[in-house]
Enzyme design. Structure first.
Site, PDB file in Angstrom:
ATOM      1  N   HIS A  57      84.357  11.541 -38.796  1.00  0.00           N
ATOM      2  CA  HIS A  57      85.793  11.231 -38.816  1.00  0.00           C
ATOM      3  C   HIS A  57      86.024   9.728 -38.685  1.00  0.00           C
ATOM      4  CE1 HIS A  57      90.036  12.529 -37.288  1.00  0.00           C
ATOM      5  NE2 HIS A  57      90.090  11.401 -37.972  1.00  0.00           N
ATOM      6  N   ASP A 148      94.012  14.666 -42.478  1.00  0.00           N
ATOM      7  CA  ASP A 148      94.047  13.949 -41.204  1.00  0.00           C
ATOM      8  C   ASP A 148      95.169  12.923 -41.164  1.00  0.00           C
ATOM      9  OD1 ASP A 148      92.927  13.350 -38.573  1.00  0.00           O
ATOM     10  OD2 ASP A 148      92.645  11.392 -39.460  1.00  0.00           O
ATOM     11  N   HIS A 228      89.785  15.615 -33.222  1.00  0.00           N
ATOM     12  CA  HIS A 228      90.222  14.887 -32.023  1.00  0.00           C
ATOM     13  C   HIS A 228      91.106  15.701 -31.066  1.00  0.00           C
ATOM     14  CE1 HIS A 228      93.646  14.433 -34.681  1.00  0.00           C
ATOM     15  NE2 HIS A 228      93.176  13.371 -35.315  1.00  0.00           N
ATOM     16  N   ASN A 274      96.894   8.650 -31.918  1.00  0.00           N
ATOM     17  CA  ASN A 274      97.410   9.989 -32.199  1.00  0.00           C
ATOM     18  C   ASN A 274      96.241  10.949 -32.456  1.00  0.00           C
ATOM     19  OD1 ASN A 274      99.080  12.110 -32.779  1.00  0.00           O
ATOM     20  ND2 ASN A 274      99.524  11.473 -34.872  1.00  0.00           N
ATOM     21  N   ASP A 301      87.153   8.721 -34.870  1.00  0.00           N
ATOM     22  CA  ASP A 301      88.466   8.506 -35.478  1.00  0.00           C
ATOM     23  C   ASP A 301      88.714   7.002 -35.638  1.00  0.00           C
ATOM     24  OD1 ASP A 301      90.958   8.929 -36.575  1.00  0.00           O
ATOM     25  OD2 ASP A 301      91.932   9.461 -34.685  1.00  0.00           O
ATOM     26  N   HIS A 305      93.342  -1.537 -37.676  1.00  0.00           N
ATOM     27  CA  HIS A 305      94.623  -2.066 -38.131  1.00  0.00           C
ATOM     28  C   HIS A 305      94.601  -3.588 -38.012  1.00  0.00           C
ATOM     29  CE1 HIS A 305      96.680   1.798 -38.432  1.00  0.00           C
ATOM     30  NE2 HIS A 305      96.222   2.114 -37.238  1.00  0.00           N
ATOM     31  N   PHE A 319      99.672   3.781 -34.963  1.00  0.00           N
ATOM     32  CA  PHE A 319      98.777   4.605 -34.158  1.00  0.00           C
ATOM     33  C   PHE A 319      97.325   4.276 -34.503  1.00  0.00           C
ATOM     34  CE2 PHE A 319     102.526   7.460 -34.117  1.00  0.00           C
ATOM     35  CZ  PHE A 319     102.565   7.816 -32.778  1.00  0.00           C
ATOM     36  N   GLY A 320      96.434   4.327 -33.506  1.00  0.00           N
ATOM     37  CA  GLY A 320      95.002   4.296 -33.788  1.00  0.00           C
ATOM     38  C   GLY A 320      94.278   3.103 -33.213  1.00  0.00           C
TER      39      GLY A 320
END
Length: 422
Positions: A57, A148, A228, A274, A301, A305, A319-320
């Protein structure tokens, strides 16, 4: 040919003192002493030599979002983290939801330093209720299917997808999230959300859709993999489903194992992901789920960014977080150095187990198989600074001396060729 001397080799589920001979990109010979004549010798100096790690992932962002990450930078980051095989999610631009776009994605993936397995979307654009051409995408090389980043709210859409994917003996990896309950939240519902005055995400946004999907998976017979998971109730639901014989597996991220919403002390979007960081009780249940085998594997995951997309607070940031470069050392410290599990167990859930579940030819050192492996110094104490990352993304809370860890990746090899060296 290459000869790895003086290895602490993870082989056949145990750590052995061995030499390893590599020829034509494959493991040729494993023995206590191998003659070095005519070979390139790499002295492992009694460090751990393990199968390349497997992460099912990750997000490499190309095409369409190359300011966040590219296949080259993402695969370099993966090699830095000791990973030699990853599954890349299809939330790129454009979404590879037809054969032409999917083949283009596969061609782009050839830039990678490591092995990429490509997900195809379950539905068109990942957000519609219309199924993608599942059979055609499978034929084109999709190793599994996922939306996803988006839950599938229409139960009939999910059930139809499950039945078609089951017919192909493929895998459905679900991001479980009921949008009607998610309600534009940015942080877990709880004391921290109240203190910071932020819109909250209820746990049932995850667990209610998971409960629905488990019953649909039972009826369809599909291999249903849950991405997740983040709540104690999710762990319990999956435990019950496994006991009932439902073909379900699941993953957990390092950040959900290490952090809870109590660790969020300010409006710092490096803690925004998330699903969100949940309560300490949820975190403890996730750790317990890994230890008892309810949770099958760790997956990062990895979600890079740009800095400008993560410095605007919880309300306005993406998110992330990134994770593929920090995963192994953090998990080694959490589980092995604490005495909660053996190094063999950790390597199993970060390499062998995910490969076996998804039918990937990876995650093990075997004679005649591709020489995908990593050399790890378990005694090297260090911590990450932002200039240490090979990913374009530095959006992670796991930087600085607070997160001092062990288990530094020294070298990574794919098909016998070095793709990372410290």
């Amino acid at each position: 040919m290459k000869l790895i001397k003086n290895a602490k080799l993870y082989y056949d589920k145990q750590i052995l003192d061995r030499d390893v001979l590599i020829e034509n990109g494959k493991f040729k010979k494993i023995d206590t002493e191998i003659d070095a004549d005519g070979t390139e010798v790499i002295d492992a100096n009694h460090k751990l030599v393990a199968p390349g790690l497997v992460d099912v992932h990750v997000h490499f962002r190309e095409p369409g979002q190359v300011h966040k990450e590219t296949i080259k930078t993402g695969s370099s980051a993966a090699a830095h983290g000791g990973f030699t095989t990853v599954g890349t999610m299809p939330n790129v631009v454009p979404v590879p939801d037809d054969v032409e776009k999917f083949k283009h994605q596969m061609k782009l993936n050839q830039q990678s330093k490591i092995k990429i397995l490509q997900y195809a979307p379950i539905t068109l654009e990942e957000t519609s209720d219309e199924l993608s051409p599942i059979e055609d995408l499978h034929q084109a090389g999709a190793f599994a299917f996922s939306n996803d980043g988006h839950g599938i709210n229409n139960a009939k859409t999910m059930f139809d997808a499950m039945r078609r994917i089951a017919q192909l003996d493929s895998h459905l990896a679900a991001h479980v999230e009921d949008q009607n309950l998610f309600n534009k939240g940015v942080i877990n519902a709880g004391d921290t959300a109240t203190k910071l005055g932020l819109p909250a995400i209820e746990r049932v946004a995850e667990t209610s859709q998971l409960a629905r999907d488990l019953l649909l998976a039972k009826e369809s017979g599909v291999h249903y993999h849950v991405c997740h998971i983040s709540t104690a109730d999710s762990v319990n639901l999956i435990r019950i489903a496994k006991d009932a014989g439902i073909n379900v597996t699941c993953e957990v991220t390092p950040h959900h194992l290490l952090l809870s919403d109590a660790d969020i002390v300010s409006d710092d979007a490096n803690f925004k992901m998330n699903p969100p960081l949940r309560s300490e009780k949820d975190r403890e249940s996730l750790v317990a789920g890994v230890l008892d085998g309810t949770i099958d594997m760790i997956a990062t995951d990895h979600a890079p960014h740009a800095i400008s997309e993560k410095n605007q607070g919880f309300l306005n940031s993406a998110f992330g977080i990134t994770g593929i470069e920090t995963s192994f050392p953090l998990m080694y410290k959490l589980f092995v150095m604490s005495g909660m599990m053996s190094i063999e167990h950790l390597l199993d859930i970060m390499s062998t187990r995910p490969a076996e579940i998804f039918g990937i030819d990876a995650g093990k050192i075997h004679l005649g198989k591709s020489a995908d492996f990593t050399i790890i110094d378990l005694d090297d104490e260090y911590y990450f600074e932002k200039n240490d990352f090979l990913s374009k993304g530095v959006n992670t809370p796991f930087v600085g001396s607070k997160w001092t860890c062990f288990g530094k990746i020294k070298k990574t090899f794919v098909n016998g060729e070095e793709v990372y060296s410290d």
